[in-house]
Enzyme design. Structure first.
Site, PDB file in Angstrom:
ATOM      1  N   GLU A   1      19.496  -0.948  -1.329  1.00 25.52           N
ATOM      2  CA  GLU A   1      18.585  -1.162  -2.455  1.00 25.52           C
ATOM      3  C   GLU A   1      17.560  -2.230  -2.087  1.00 25.52           C
ATOM      4  O   GLU A   1      17.919  -3.359  -1.746  1.00 25.52           O
ATOM      5  CB  GLU A   1      19.339  -1.606  -3.701  1.00 25.52           C
ATOM      6  CG  GLU A   1      18.416  -1.850  -4.891  1.00 25.52           C
ATOM      7  CD  GLU A   1      19.060  -2.708  -5.967  1.00 25.52           C
ATOM      8  OE1 GLU A   1      18.439  -2.860  -7.035  1.00 25.52           O
ATOM      9  OE2 GLU A   1      20.162  -3.236  -5.737  1.00 25.52           O
TER      10      GLU A   1
ATOM     11  N   ALA B   1       6.947  -7.776  -0.067  1.00 25.40           N
ATOM     12  CA  ALA B   1       5.619  -8.345  -0.291  1.00 25.40           C
ATOM     13  C   ALA B   1       5.050  -8.878   1.021  1.00 25.40           C
ATOM     14  O   ALA B   1       5.794  -9.250   1.927  1.00 25.40           O
ATOM     15  CB  ALA B   1       5.669  -9.458  -1.338  1.00 25.40           C
TER      16      ALA B   1
ATOM     17  N   VAL C   1      -3.994  -5.535   3.780  1.00 25.89           N
ATOM     18  CA  VAL C   1      -5.004  -4.567   4.224  1.00 25.89           C
ATOM     19  C   VAL C   1      -5.125  -4.546   5.749  1.00 25.89           C
ATOM     20  O   VAL C   1      -6.160  -4.193   6.300  1.00 25.89           O
ATOM     21  CB  VAL C   1      -6.393  -4.860   3.587  1.00 25.89           C
ATOM     22  CG1 VAL C   1      -7.284  -3.616   3.669  1.00 25.89           C
ATOM     23  CG2 VAL C   1      -6.261  -5.253   2.132  1.00 25.89           C
TER      24      VAL C   1
ATOM     25  N   TYR D   1       0.288  -4.243   7.735  1.00 26.46           N
ATOM     26  CA  TYR D   1       1.591  -4.866   7.905  1.00 26.46           C
ATOM     27  C   TYR D   1       2.619  -4.313   6.915  1.00 26.46           C
ATOM     28  O   TYR D   1       3.815  -4.300   7.205  1.00 26.46           O
ATOM     29  CB  TYR D   1       1.484  -6.387   7.742  1.00 26.46           C
ATOM     30  CG  TYR D   1       0.872  -7.075   8.929  1.00 26.46           C
ATOM     31  CD1 TYR D   1       1.473  -7.017  10.179  1.00 26.46           C
ATOM     32  CD2 TYR D   1      -0.320  -7.787   8.806  1.00 26.46           C
ATOM     33  CE1 TYR D   1       0.909  -7.644  11.276  1.00 26.46           C
ATOM     34  CE2 TYR D   1      -0.898  -8.413   9.901  1.00 26.46           C
ATOM     35  CZ  TYR D   1      -0.277  -8.339  11.132  1.00 26.46           C
ATOM     36  OH  TYR D   1      -0.841  -8.954  12.214  1.00 26.46           O
ATOM     37  N   GLY D   2       2.151  -3.857   5.739  1.00 30.81           N
ATOM     38  CA  GLY D   2       3.083  -3.307   4.765  1.00 30.81           C
ATOM     39  C   GLY D   2       3.769  -2.061   5.288  1.00 30.81           C
ATOM     40  O   GLY D   2       4.980  -1.892   5.142  1.00 30.81           O
ATOM     41  N   THR D   3       2.994  -1.183   5.930  1.00 35.86           N
ATOM     42  CA  THR D   3       3.559   0.037   6.513  1.00 35.86           C
ATOM     43  C   THR D   3       4.493  -0.293   7.665  1.00 35.86           C
ATOM     44  O   THR D   3       5.569   0.291   7.807  1.00 35.86           O
ATOM     45  CB  THR D   3       2.424   0.957   6.992  1.00 35.86           C
ATOM     46  OG1 THR D   3       1.589   1.298   5.882  1.00 35.86           O
ATOM     47  CG2 THR D   3       2.974   2.228   7.610  1.00 35.86           C
TER      48      THR D   3
END
Length: 419
Positions: free
Chosen positions: A154, A159, A166, A169-171
């Site tokens: 879970e 963040a 943009v 880094y999130g991916t």
């Protein structure tokens, strides 16, 4: 692999299957019997058929992140609270993660975030970036709780620091989290996403359809109000850190198979544009291969004349130019037009790789220059295509959720209304 080349054989005389090596994990066999090119034509390489797909903004960001990781400027580390055995470095990174989550997720109460980040049943994957002093700073992370017996994990918080957003880094963080979950024996990731986070998780392969049996997760995961439960299945054979290479390998495999059943890889010589009297359609290289009986359909039994000698009404052309100029003047004076007035300056804007990513740049100044020439926009459709390409370039480089892309969308909507 040319159609005229003979198959390579090994020492025993057996045929050796050539491969395209895009990545150590992706080896694609070449076409065994591609259709040969006739005299005067040539075979186009597979890489040319695919086009500059390696220049896409998504792929470029991915490649840059891999380079940063190889150079040691960026790394992903698993951090957890091991109680008395927890080192000072781990505690500092947990504290850094807590600060990022509190700042980037303002709807989450600070005590609640602190409790989960430091909870011994949870662990986090921290995005660390090396600072000027050589020490690593926490720039983002993902906090999750694994349930090994149930086979799922879970995700509680995910963040990225505002200064690093943009950049992809999130991916990359999600890909690292998926690989970490696989190493723990987990096959499913669950998360409760608010309305703002749902689009992000959809892009990362999460779905609102929950296939995990209810008794496997109900009562185990945290219950929130006003959120959407989402699920992502993890595939053992997929390396989530090599997604671009895998997609390119699939494209190459398709192109190589098509070479055996079509002429899509064969390039014929061009037409001599200097002929002013028109040419016989069937003399166009390649058409005789499509219609070997030399009896083409009735709509092809004609001659093609160059557009330069087509009859043009000077008054109609002048009227079209005036209309396009009026529309362009209104577009340039629109409040959302300022990023598109001049060609992109990589140094001033910070978009140093813009002309590496965008192969066909266009801007309002260039459109004005073409309109001033007088002969470039002979139809309204050509003018519309240039404006739309300008906005598409913006989406391609910045992503559709960037503020400049939003301005581009407003400008395109205004333009289409005026044109």
């Amino acid at each position: 692999m040319s159609g005229k080349e003979e198959a390579k054989v090994d020492e025993n005389g057996e045929e050796v299957e050539e491969t395209y090596c895009i990545d150590p994990i992706c080896k694609v066999p070449s076409a065994k019997r591609p259709r040969p090119a006739p005299p005067g034509a040539r075979v186009q390489e597979t890489a040319d058929i695919l086009g500059p797909d390696s220049q896409h903004a998504y792929v470029q960001k991915w490649v840059k992140m891999e380079e940063e990781e190889k150079n040691g400027n960026v790394k992903f580390d698993v951090v957890r609270n091991d109680g008395p055995n927890c080192s000072r470095e781990q505690l500092v990174r947990l504290l850094g993660l807590k600060n990022v989550f509190v700042k980037q997720l303002p709807n989450m109460p600070k005590p609640y975030v602190t409790r989960l980040v430091f909870d011994r049943k949870h662990e986090s994957l921290a995005l660390l970036k090396r600072g000027t002093d050589g020490d690593y700073i926490v720039m983002g992370g993902c906090c999750y709780r694994p349930f090994p017996k149930q086979g799922f994990g879970e995700i509680a918080f995910l963040a990225i620091s505002h200064s690093e957003q943009v950049r992809g880094y999130g991916t990359r963080l999600m890909a690292q989290t998926k690989e970490r979950a696989k190493s723990l024996g987990l096959t499913v990731l669950l998360t409760c996403a608010d309305n703002n986070a749902v689009p992000y998780f959809k892009k990362q392969g999460f779905s609102k359809k929950i296939t995990l049996p209810l008794n496997m997760w109900q009562g185990y995961i945290k219950d929130y109000e006003g959120v959407t439960l989402m699920e992502c299945k993890l595939h053992k054979k997929v390396n989530y850190l090599r997604i671009p290479a895998m997609l390119k390998a699939q494209k190459i495999c398709l192109v190589e198979k098509l070479k055996e059943v079509s002429n899509s890889h064969i390039v014929y010589p061009g037409i001599d544009a200097r002929k002013r009297k028109g040419i016989d359609v069937m003399s166009i290289p390649g058409l005789s291969d499509i219609y070997p009986s030399k009896d083409p359909p009735s709509d092809l039994k004609t001659k093609v004349k160059p557009p330069s000698i087509a009859n043009k009404d000077p008054e109609a052309q002048a009227e079209l130019k005036q209309h396009l100029q009026n529309v362009l003047n209104q577009v340039k004076s629109h409040n959302a037009a300022w990023p598109f007035i001049e060609p992109v300056d990589p140094q001033k804007t910070g978009a140093v790789d813009y002309y590496e990513v965008i192969k066909n740049p266009i801007d309002l100044k260039t459109i004005q220059d073409r309109l001033d020439i007088g002969w470039y926009y002979i139809t309204k459709d050509i003018f519309i295509a240039d404006v739309r390409r300008m906005v598409e370039n913006c989406y391609h480089y910045n992503g559709k959720h960037h503020y400049v892309s939003e301005l581009g969308g407003q400008l395109e909507k205004f333009f289409m209304h005026k044109i």
